[in-house]
Scaffold this motif. Structure first.
Motif, mmCIF file in Angstrom:
data_model
loop_
_atom_site.group_PDB
_atom_site.id
_atom_site.type_symbol
_atom_site.label_atom_id
_atom_site.label_comp_id
_atom_site.label_asym_id
_atom_site.label_seq_id
_atom_site.Cartn_x
_atom_site.Cartn_y
_atom_site.Cartn_z
ATOM 1 N N ASP A 69 0.842 -1.197 0.000
ATOM 2 C CA ASP A 69 0.000 0.000 0.000
ATOM 3 C C ASP A 69 0.880 1.251 0.000
ATOM 4 O OD1 ASP A 69 -2.488 -1.211 -0.025
ATOM 5 O OD2 ASP A 69 -2.706 -1.211 2.151
ATOM 6 N N TYR A 70 0.580 2.165 -0.911
ATOM 7 C CA TYR A 70 1.329 3.420 -0.975
ATOM 8 C C TYR A 70 1.006 4.305 0.230
ATOM 9 C CZ TYR A 70 3.133 7.856 -2.656
ATOM 10 O OH TYR A 70 3.818 9.032 -2.774
ATOM 11 N N ASN A 71 -0.242 4.334 0.651
ATOM 12 C CA ASN A 71 -0.669 5.033 1.863
ATOM 13 C C ASN A 71 -0.180 6.483 1.916
ATOM 14 O OD1 ASN A 71 -1.999 5.125 4.412
ATOM 15 N ND2 ASN A 71 -0.070 4.723 5.461
ATOM 16 N N GLY A 72 -0.332 7.182 0.789
ATOM 17 C CA GLY A 72 0.064 8.592 0.760
ATOM 18 C C GLY A 72 1.547 8.822 0.950
ATOM 19 N N GLY A 73 2.352 7.802 0.678
ATOM 20 C CA GLY A 73 3.806 7.920 0.829
ATOM 21 C C GLY A 73 4.308 7.598 2.221
ATOM 22 N N HIS A 74 3.455 6.950 3.034
ATOM 23 C CA HIS A 74 3.831 6.583 4.407
ATOM 24 C C HIS A 74 3.676 5.078 4.583
ATOM 25 C CE1 HIS A 74 3.815 10.805 5.465
ATOM 26 N NE2 HIS A 74 2.633 10.907 4.878
ATOM 27 N N PHE A 75 4.771 4.397 4.922
ATOM 28 C CA PHE A 75 4.695 2.944 5.119
ATOM 29 C C PHE A 75 3.812 2.664 6.327
ATOM 30 C CE2 PHE A 75 6.412 -1.264 6.357
ATOM 31 C CZ PHE A 75 6.130 -1.923 5.173
ATOM 32 N N PRO A 76 2.825 1.761 6.198
ATOM 33 C CA PRO A 76 1.822 1.601 7.253
ATOM 34 C C PRO A 76 2.230 0.750 8.457
ATOM 35 C CG PRO A 76 1.238 0.278 5.336
ATOM 36 C CD PRO A 76 2.456 1.066 4.970
ATOM 37 N N VAL A 100 27.488 -4.101 12.786
ATOM 38 C CA VAL A 100 27.448 -2.644 12.700
ATOM 39 C C VAL A 100 26.200 -2.138 13.425
ATOM 40 C CG1 VAL A 100 26.311 -2.663 10.440
ATOM 41 C CG2 VAL A 100 27.617 -0.664 11.116
ATOM 42 N N GLU A 101 26.335 -1.022 14.067
ATOM 43 C CA GLU A 101 25.252 -0.400 14.828
ATOM 44 C C GLU A 101 24.192 0.178 13.885
ATOM 45 O OE1 GLU A 101 25.098 3.083 18.223
ATOM 46 O OE2 GLU A 101 26.584 3.245 16.631
ATOM 47 N N VAL A 102 22.924 0.021 14.252
ATOM 48 C CA VAL A 102 21.815 0.658 13.538
ATOM 49 C C VAL A 102 21.419 1.897 14.341
ATOM 50 C CG1 VAL A 102 19.398 0.427 12.811
ATOM 51 C CG2 VAL A 102 20.968 -1.513 12.565
ATOM 52 N N THR A 103 21.499 3.057 13.707
ATOM 53 C CA THR A 103 21.175 4.301 14.414
ATOM 54 C C THR A 103 19.752 4.774 14.123
ATOM 55 O OG1 THR A 103 22.100 5.646 12.632
ATOM 56 C CG2 THR A 103 23.580 5.048 14.459
ATOM 57 N N GLY A 104 19.111 4.158 13.139
ATOM 58 C CA GLY A 104 17.747 4.521 12.795
ATOM 59 C C GLY A 104 17.312 3.781 11.549
ATOM 60 N N TYR A 105 16.122 4.097 11.105
ATOM 61 C CA TYR A 105 15.577 3.462 9.916
ATOM 62 C C TYR A 105 14.611 4.437 9.251
ATOM 63 C CZ TYR A 105 11.314 3.030 12.524
ATOM 64 O OH TYR A 105 10.191 3.336 13.230
ATOM 65 N N SER A 106 14.320 4.149 8.005
ATOM 66 C CA SER A 106 13.274 4.871 7.290
ATOM 67 C C SER A 106 12.737 3.929 6.214
ATOM 68 C CB SER A 106 13.809 6.168 6.669
ATOM 69 O OG SER A 106 14.910 5.915 5.826
ATOM 70 N N PHE A 107 11.626 4.322 5.618
ATOM 71 C CA PHE A 107 11.035 3.546 4.532
ATOM 72 C C PHE A 107 10.940 4.441 3.305
ATOM 73 C CE2 PHE A 107 9.424 1.328 8.270
ATOM 74 C CZ PHE A 107 9.637 0.000 7.917
ATOM 75 N N GLU A 108 11.232 3.868 2.135
ATOM 76 C CA GLU A 108 11.138 4.611 0.883
ATOM 77 C C GLU A 108 10.245 3.854 -0.083
ATOM 78 O OE1 GLU A 108 15.031 5.198 -0.740
ATOM 79 O OE2 GLU A 108 15.704 6.402 0.971
ATOM 80 N N PRO A 109 9.278 4.557 -0.690
ATOM 81 C CA PRO A 109 8.459 3.896 -1.708
ATOM 82 C C PRO A 109 9.195 3.883 -3.045
ATOM 83 C CG PRO A 109 7.698 6.136 -1.397
ATOM 84 C CD PRO A 109 8.823 5.915 -0.415
ATOM 85 N N HIS A 110 9.209 2.741 -3.703
ATOM 86 C CA HIS A 110 9.816 2.607 -5.024
ATOM 87 C C HIS A 110 8.767 2.078 -5.987
ATOM 88 C CE1 HIS A 110 14.229 2.924 -3.956
ATOM 89 N NE2 HIS A 110 13.599 3.087 -2.813
ATOM 90 N N ARG A 111 8.892 2.431 -7.227
ATOM 91 C CA ARG A 111 7.988 1.975 -8.287
ATOM 92 C C ARG A 111 6.529 2.164 -7.906
ATOM 93 N NH1 ARG A 111 10.817 -3.670 -9.710
ATOM 94 N NH2 ARG A 111 12.479 -3.184 -8.313
ATOM 95 N N ILE A 112 6.167 3.375 -7.667
ATOM 96 C CA ILE A 112 4.792 3.713 -7.269
ATOM 97 C C ILE A 112 3.868 3.492 -8.468
ATOM 98 C CG2 ILE A 112 3.288 5.559 -6.439
ATOM 99 C CD1 ILE A 112 6.010 6.792 -5.315
ATOM 100 N N ARG A 113 2.754 2.817 -8.208
ATOM 101 C CA ARG A 113 1.781 2.525 -9.266
ATOM 102 C C ARG A 113 0.455 3.169 -8.914
ATOM 103 N NH1 ARG A 113 2.569 -3.734 -8.677
ATOM 104 N NH2 ARG A 113 2.425 -2.949 -6.597
ATOM 105 N N VAL A 114 -0.001 4.019 -9.760
ATOM 106 C CA VAL A 114 -1.296 4.713 -9.659
ATOM 107 C C VAL A 114 -1.576 5.301 -8.276
ATOM 108 C CG1 VAL A 114 -2.367 3.518 -11.591
ATOM 109 C CG2 VAL A 114 -2.620 2.556 -9.307
ATOM 110 N N GLU A 115 -0.515 5.784 -7.629
ATOM 111 C CA GLU A 115 -0.644 6.416 -6.300
ATOM 112 C C GLU A 115 -1.383 5.539 -5.287
ATOM 113 O OE1 GLU A 115 0.844 9.321 -5.250
ATOM 114 O OE2 GLU A 115 1.816 9.225 -7.196
#
Length: 139
Positions: A69-76, A100-115
């Motif tokens: 789900d694209y969810n407006g560009g926010h991973f749900p 290796v230490e993990v200091t944070g995370y983020s999510f990126e949408p790739h290949r968005i289809r029909v929003e």
């Protein structure tokens, strides 16, 4: 900071070129695609109903969500709170490895289809290298 263990460390195979870049400090992020099934189970928190735990900041509790789900560009969904990545070059018994230490995370949408749909990538932000073992050097 707590020591690496099975609960707070994610094992990932990696190519030698990226391993060397992380060790040199020039690669500060590790990317992995989140797919329904095996990878989603490794990267995401599951709730009591064996579904993935929703991120309350970007979801509606009365809506059903899927990992594409694209969810407006926010991973749900919420990621597992890994503190470390254990990276291993390839799958051979003798190989370079590092923690290796993990200091944070983020999510990126790739290949968005029909929003409406997207292929999501989780990005682990890397901190300091905790431990390195080179193949051929005794552990």
């Amino acid at each position: 900071m707590e020591a690496p263990d099975k609960e707070n460390t994610l094992y990932l195979p990696i190519k030698q070129v990226y391993f060397d870049q992380i060790l040199a400090g020039t690669k500060k992020e590790e990317y992995r695609e989140v797919k329904l099934g095996f990878t989603a189970n490794r990267y995401l928190i599951k709730d009591a109903k064996t579904k993935y735990a929703l991120n309350p900041d970007v979801t509606d509790p009365d809506t059903e969500y899927w990992v594409d789900d694209y969810n407006g560009g926010h991973f749900p969904f919420l990621p597992k709170p890994y503190k470390y990545l254990y990276l291993a070059v390839g799958y051979a018994k003798e190989r370079d490895t590092m923690t290796v230490e993990v200091t944070g995370y983020s999510f990126e949408p790739h290949r968005i289809r029909v929003e409406r749909f997207a292929w999501w990538v989780i990005v682990y932000h890397l901190g300091k290298v905790i431990e390195v073992h080179r193949k051929g050097e005794g552990k």
